[in-house]
Write an enzyme that holds these catalytic residues in place. Sequence first.
Site, PDB file in Angstrom:
ATOM      1  N   HIS A 192      23.427   4.484 -29.061  1.00 24.10           N
ATOM      2  CA  HIS A 192      24.766   4.228 -29.579  1.00 24.10           C
ATOM      3  C   HIS A 192      25.816   5.016 -28.795  1.00 24.10           C
ATOM      4  CE1 HIS A 192      22.313   6.966 -32.038  1.00 24.10           C
ATOM      5  NE2 HIS A 192      23.365   7.758 -32.110  1.00 24.10           N
ATOM      6  N   GLN A 206      -6.051   0.232   2.162  1.00 31.41           N
ATOM      7  CA  GLN A 206      -5.639   1.059   3.289  1.00 31.41           C
ATOM      8  C   GLN A 206      -5.716   2.509   2.814  1.00 31.41           C
ATOM      9  OE1 GLN A 206      -1.499   0.887   4.462  1.00 31.41           O
ATOM     10  NE2 GLN A 206      -1.951   1.386   6.593  1.00 31.41           N
ATOM     11  N   GLY A 224       0.806   2.869   8.990  1.00 32.40           N
ATOM     12  CA  GLY A 224       1.669   1.872   9.609  1.00 32.40           C
ATOM     13  C   GLY A 224       1.286   0.436   9.287  1.00 32.40           C
ATOM     14  N   THR A 225       2.226  -0.455   9.616  1.00 31.61           N
ATOM     15  CA  THR A 225       2.061  -1.866   9.268  1.00 31.61           C
ATOM     16  C   THR A 225       0.897  -2.508  10.004  1.00 31.61           C
ATOM     17  OG1 THR A 225       4.437  -2.021   8.857  1.00 31.61           O
ATOM     18  CG2 THR A 225       3.252  -4.079   9.123  1.00 31.61           C
ATOM     19  N   ALA A 252       0.790  -1.230   0.000  1.00 34.37           N
ATOM     20  CA  ALA A 252       0.000   0.000   0.000  1.00 34.37           C
ATOM     21  C   ALA A 252       0.823   1.282   0.000  1.00 34.37           C
ATOM     22  CB  ALA A 252      -0.922   0.014   1.225  1.00 34.37           C
ATOM     23  N   GLY A 253       2.113   1.203   0.300  1.00 34.88           N
ATOM     24  CA  GLY A 253       2.897   2.415   0.511  1.00 34.88           C
ATOM     25  C   GLY A 253       3.226   3.169  -0.770  1.00 34.88           C
ATOM     26  N   GLY A 306      15.828  -3.787  14.026  1.00 33.48           N
ATOM     27  CA  GLY A 306      15.039  -4.174  15.179  1.00 33.48           C
ATOM     28  C   GLY A 306      15.539  -5.520  15.679  1.00 33.48           C
TER      29      GLY A 306
END
Length: 397
Positions: free
Chosen positions: A311, A77, A82-83, A8-9, A135
């Site tokens: 070329h 979305q 956010g996720t 969706a981003g 993370g």
Amino acid sequence: MDAVIIAAGKGTRMRPLTERRPKPLLPVGDTTLLERTLEQCAAVVDRFVIVVGYRADDIEEAVGDTYGETPIEYVTQGEALGTAHAIGQASDLVDDRFLVLNGDVVVDDTLPRDLAAADGAAMAVQPVENPSAYGVVETDAGRVTDLVEKPADPPSNLINTGVYAFTPAVFEHIEATERSPRGEYEITDTIGRLLADGHAVEAVEYDGVWRDVGRPWELLDAMDIALAGLTERLAGTVEADAHCHGAVVVEDGARVRSGAYIEGPAIVRSGADVGPNAYIRGPTVIGPDARVGNGVEIKHSVLFAGVAVGHLSYVGDSVLGADVNFGAGTAVANLRHDDASVRMEIKGESVDTGRRKLGVVVGDDAKTGINTSLNAGVRLGVGATTTPGESVLSDRL
């Protein structure tokens, strides 16, 4: 089992390549990032649920209602929050255990298979040498105990790959997740709530291919991965005295003219025309209906559909968007004189790409005048132009 694929981003860090297409539809090898993700999951899922947003119609038109024999549903979305918020859009469709992947992450098919075989909630983790840049996941007896974002003193060498399996119980915890300081609903915060509520989250260790394709030069990395297992297939026209060495694919409808020399891995897509007397060094993809003409060298690059490098030009370690036209004698610099890694500007910040060799990233429909010189790390925007003999030392967006 369903697979929820987040696509969706806006892909703002990938600009100008995403000005006219959603990031999941960027080409990788002979397919797209999104379709490669679907392929890796196809053996273990019964349905795909694709979360769309930016240029949603483009994705639905390109992918359709099925992948192979696996049906596809789409959910939207409306705002990129956010996720966790993206996953939550699938709550009305999903009523059993499901996988979650981003549509722009390159992985092996072993990863969705191993996650599918786990029980309950699970997270794919990968050991790395420098976990403090990611993370970091703390585990005990194969279970996730804590998540720490980019810690100075990492509690383990395992990082979160952003690939998950959940049960529908996650949706109520998504509803309870609060916005992070950057204004998004983070799935890592949702997982923290799951852990605090006594839910077990299994850590599935994975040591295969994993690449988050978020910045333009990472599309070159994705191409390297996609072409790693390539085998020779010369279905198109390869004229006498044209030479193809190693893993080279010339698709049906493509043409390699006399005097061309191609070192694989490389793919010449259908409708593309290479030569005469051109030199292609892989890993490289010459896109559909692209033209690489006389005296042109293309090295480790991705040329989108309709590109013309007619070329006497050199293109190295670069990404050229659809219908780009390089005038005769256009030369791309892909190495700094001080031998330092090339930097590129991303969202207003100069970023060290970590690449000793990196050329240019060019948006759709850009055109260079004859004898243009493009400096390493330069981006040309959609429809940008240069004048004959110009040296371009900074972005032109």
